[in-house]
Scaffold this motif. Sequence first.
Motif, PDB file in Angstrom:
ATOM      1  N   LEU A 120       0.838  -1.203   0.000  1.00  0.00           N
ATOM      2  CA  LEU A 120       0.000   0.000   0.000  1.00  0.00           C
ATOM      3  C   LEU A 120       0.870   1.249   0.000  1.00  0.00           C
ATOM      4  O   LEU A 120       0.629   2.197  -0.757  1.00  0.00           O
ATOM      5  CB  LEU A 120      -0.924  -0.011   1.223  1.00  0.00           C
ATOM      6  CG  LEU A 120      -1.898   1.167   1.341  1.00  0.00           C
ATOM      7  CD1 LEU A 120      -2.919   1.158   0.212  1.00  0.00           C
ATOM      8  CD2 LEU A 120      -2.620   1.128   2.701  1.00  0.00           C
ATOM      9  N   ARG A 121       1.902   1.250   0.833  1.00  0.00           N
ATOM     10  CA  ARG A 121       2.813   2.404   0.897  1.00  0.00           C
ATOM     11  C   ARG A 121       3.481   2.657  -0.451  1.00  0.00           C
ATOM     12  O   ARG A 121       3.534   3.792  -0.932  1.00  0.00           O
ATOM     13  CB  ARG A 121       3.883   2.170   1.967  1.00  0.00           C
ATOM     14  CG  ARG A 121       4.913   3.303   2.073  1.00  0.00           C
ATOM     15  CD  ARG A 121       6.005   2.990   3.073  1.00  0.00           C
ATOM     16  NE  ARG A 121       6.910   1.948   2.613  1.00  0.00           N
ATOM     17  CZ  ARG A 121       7.936   2.171   1.783  1.00  0.00           C
ATOM     18  NH1 ARG A 121       8.185   3.392   1.321  1.00  0.00           N
ATOM     19  NH2 ARG A 121       8.719   1.170   1.428  1.00  0.00           N
ATOM     20  N   LEU A 122       3.987   1.605  -1.058  1.00  0.00           N
ATOM     21  CA  LEU A 122       4.710   1.765  -2.321  1.00  0.00           C
ATOM     22  C   LEU A 122       3.799   2.233  -3.448  1.00  0.00           C
ATOM     23  O   LEU A 122       4.215   3.021  -4.307  1.00  0.00           O
ATOM     24  CB  LEU A 122       5.390   0.444  -2.701  1.00  0.00           C
ATOM     25  CG  LEU A 122       6.590   0.058  -1.825  1.00  0.00           C
ATOM     26  CD1 LEU A 122       7.057  -1.353  -2.144  1.00  0.00           C
ATOM     27  CD2 LEU A 122       7.728   1.057  -1.991  1.00  0.00           C
ATOM     28  N   GLU A 123       2.568   1.771  -3.472  1.00  0.00           N
ATOM     29  CA  GLU A 123       1.636   2.230  -4.498  1.00  0.00           C
ATOM     30  C   GLU A 123       1.374   3.731  -4.367  1.00  0.00           C
ATOM     31  O   GLU A 123       1.375   4.462  -5.350  1.00  0.00           O
ATOM     32  CB  GLU A 123       0.321   1.451  -4.430  1.00  0.00           C
ATOM     33  CG  GLU A 123       0.383   0.058  -5.018  1.00  0.00           C
ATOM     34  CD  GLU A 123       0.655   0.067  -6.513  1.00  0.00           C
ATOM     35  OE1 GLU A 123       0.225   1.019  -7.210  1.00  0.00           O
ATOM     36  OE2 GLU A 123       1.297  -0.885  -7.008  1.00  0.00           O
ATOM     37  N   PHE A 124       1.167   4.202  -3.141  1.00  0.00           N
ATOM     38  CA  PHE A 124       0.905   5.634  -2.952  1.00  0.00           C
ATOM     39  C   PHE A 124       2.170   6.467  -3.154  1.00  0.00           C
ATOM     40  O   PHE A 124       2.096   7.595  -3.654  1.00  0.00           O
ATOM     41  CB  PHE A 124       0.270   5.887  -1.581  1.00  0.00           C
ATOM     42  CG  PHE A 124      -1.229   5.808  -1.607  1.00  0.00           C
ATOM     43  CD1 PHE A 124      -2.007   6.936  -1.841  1.00  0.00           C
ATOM     44  CD2 PHE A 124      -1.871   4.590  -1.450  1.00  0.00           C
ATOM     45  CE1 PHE A 124      -3.379   6.861  -1.905  1.00  0.00           C
ATOM     46  CE2 PHE A 124      -3.252   4.496  -1.516  1.00  0.00           C
ATOM     47  CZ  PHE A 124      -4.016   5.632  -1.737  1.00  0.00           C
ATOM     48  N   GLU A 125       3.312   5.929  -2.782  1.00  0.00           N
ATOM     49  CA  GLU A 125       4.556   6.661  -3.024  1.00  0.00           C
ATOM     50  C   GLU A 125       4.785   6.879  -4.511  1.00  0.00           C
ATOM     51  O   GLU A 125       5.320   7.907  -4.928  1.00  0.00           O
ATOM     52  CB  GLU A 125       5.742   5.914  -2.406  1.00  0.00           C
ATOM     53  CG  GLU A 125       5.884   6.145  -0.921  1.00  0.00           C
ATOM     54  CD  GLU A 125       7.261   5.764  -0.399  1.00  0.00           C
ATOM     55  OE1 GLU A 125       8.090   5.255  -1.192  1.00  0.00           O
ATOM     56  OE2 GLU A 125       7.509   5.973   0.800  1.00  0.00           O
ATOM     57  N   SER A 126       4.394   5.927  -5.335  1.00  0.00           N
ATOM     58  CA  SER A 126       4.579   6.071  -6.776  1.00  0.00           C
ATOM     59  C   SER A 126       3.742   7.206  -7.349  1.00  0.00           C
ATOM     60  O   SER A 126       3.985   7.679  -8.461  1.00  0.00           O
ATOM     61  CB  SER A 126       4.241   4.761  -7.491  1.00  0.00           C
ATOM     62  OG  SER A 126       2.851   4.501  -7.486  1.00  0.00           O
ATOM     63  N   HIS A 127       2.746   7.670  -6.584  1.00  0.00           N
ATOM     64  CA  HIS A 127       1.917   8.811  -6.997  1.00  0.00           C
ATOM     65  C   HIS A 127       2.295  10.086  -6.253  1.00  0.00           C
ATOM     66  O   HIS A 127       1.552  11.074  -6.305  1.00  0.00           O
ATOM     67  CB  HIS A 127       0.435   8.484  -6.772  1.00  0.00           C
ATOM     68  CG  HIS A 127      -0.113   7.478  -7.740  1.00  0.00           C
ATOM     69  ND1 HIS A 127      -0.619   7.835  -8.966  1.00  0.00           N
ATOM     70  CD2 HIS A 127      -0.192   6.136  -7.678  1.00  0.00           C
ATOM     71  CE1 HIS A 127      -1.014   6.750  -9.613  1.00  0.00           C
ATOM     72  NE2 HIS A 127      -0.764   5.701  -8.849  1.00  0.00           N
TER      73      HIS A 127
END
Length: 396
Positions: A215-222
Amino acid sequence: MTDCKSTVLNFGMQPRCFDYLKNKHEIAELFDFSLSQFRGSGLLHLKYPIPVKSLIPKYSWVKNKEPDEHAELIADEVLKYTDKNDGKVLFLSKYDQKVFSIVQKFLGNRAILLDPKKNLEILQPSPNQSLIQEKINKKYANKLSNYLGKFDVIVTCRLLEHAHDINSFVKGLTHLLKKDGSIIVEVPDSTKSLLQGDIAMLWEEHIYYFTGESLRLEFESHGYGLEKYIIYNYPQEDALIGVFCKNKNINLDITSSTLPSGEFSIANIFRKKVENLKTELTNQLSMLKKDFGKIVIFGAGHRAIMFINLLEISNLISFVVDDDPNKNNLNIPSAEIEIKNSEEIIWSDIGVCLFAISLTAEDKVKNTLQRKTKKNIKYYSISPDSQFSLPIFSII
């Protein structure tokens, strides 16, 4: 992140869980059910989501019940971000209703809950998550921001895991958010279930299976930085709450270049446990049937249906028990197993009962059945966390 790793598990063609059949001659529509993984974030997801129009149940009584005992925790977080300003908060769907009701008492008209018909142009009465998620994108965000403006905080509960395109979904939210705004997202935490090999946690309506890290990595990519995680423990599947802030300092180069090896390891553990489960469960159930008598499953929800169909054990189950009158005399899709009420256990030669119900209800159901049947039935559960869990969960 949309770059895919190879398929983790391929279960072939499977029915939708809400396709209860009226008789054994009726044929359920089948869809490719494969689990894949994003390379960048390690997020597990369905490789081929079922089209939205095909996720509308034919029975009006089929409803998705979502846990909301943790609503006050989320409301507290929302109020922290609006305590010292005149911040506006957007809630996306009816699955935010309990949090919205708490927050609205403090913020009044600064808290807005989207109306599916008025704001999202959804004509279907009481739309499910699949219909709502389709409208959370940049196109509709443009329309909404024209008359609602932009928000300091956006809250979304039990919706992101249903999104067919996580990138489009997050971009839509970003377009509705102020420059330094925050998103509070709540999803089922799949970490424990994946490590346990809990195959019944899979479901055609859940496109994504989040851990805290994915979840963290998905939001960091944005371009979002993680402010905090909150885990709310439930008996079976925990709730994962993430607070993400736009423009918080993050290193996108590191995010995009470092592979999430931990997530790959979790996926590999899940795959191996499921493969072992498929190999050994038939033997274990066959022995239980030989030693104690016919087997039934108590509970005709999606966990039971996934357990039966993905593990191909329909030939070992005499019938499924459910006291919901809407389900009685219908059949489990594809498995051709009839759903009967609990009275049938009294008159049938049943020796083993597998629970596929809430863990908090298992003791009560067992006591009720023992009182009614006065039989020495052996009770087990398809849930690894249960006190009645099948012995196979301790060895896979």
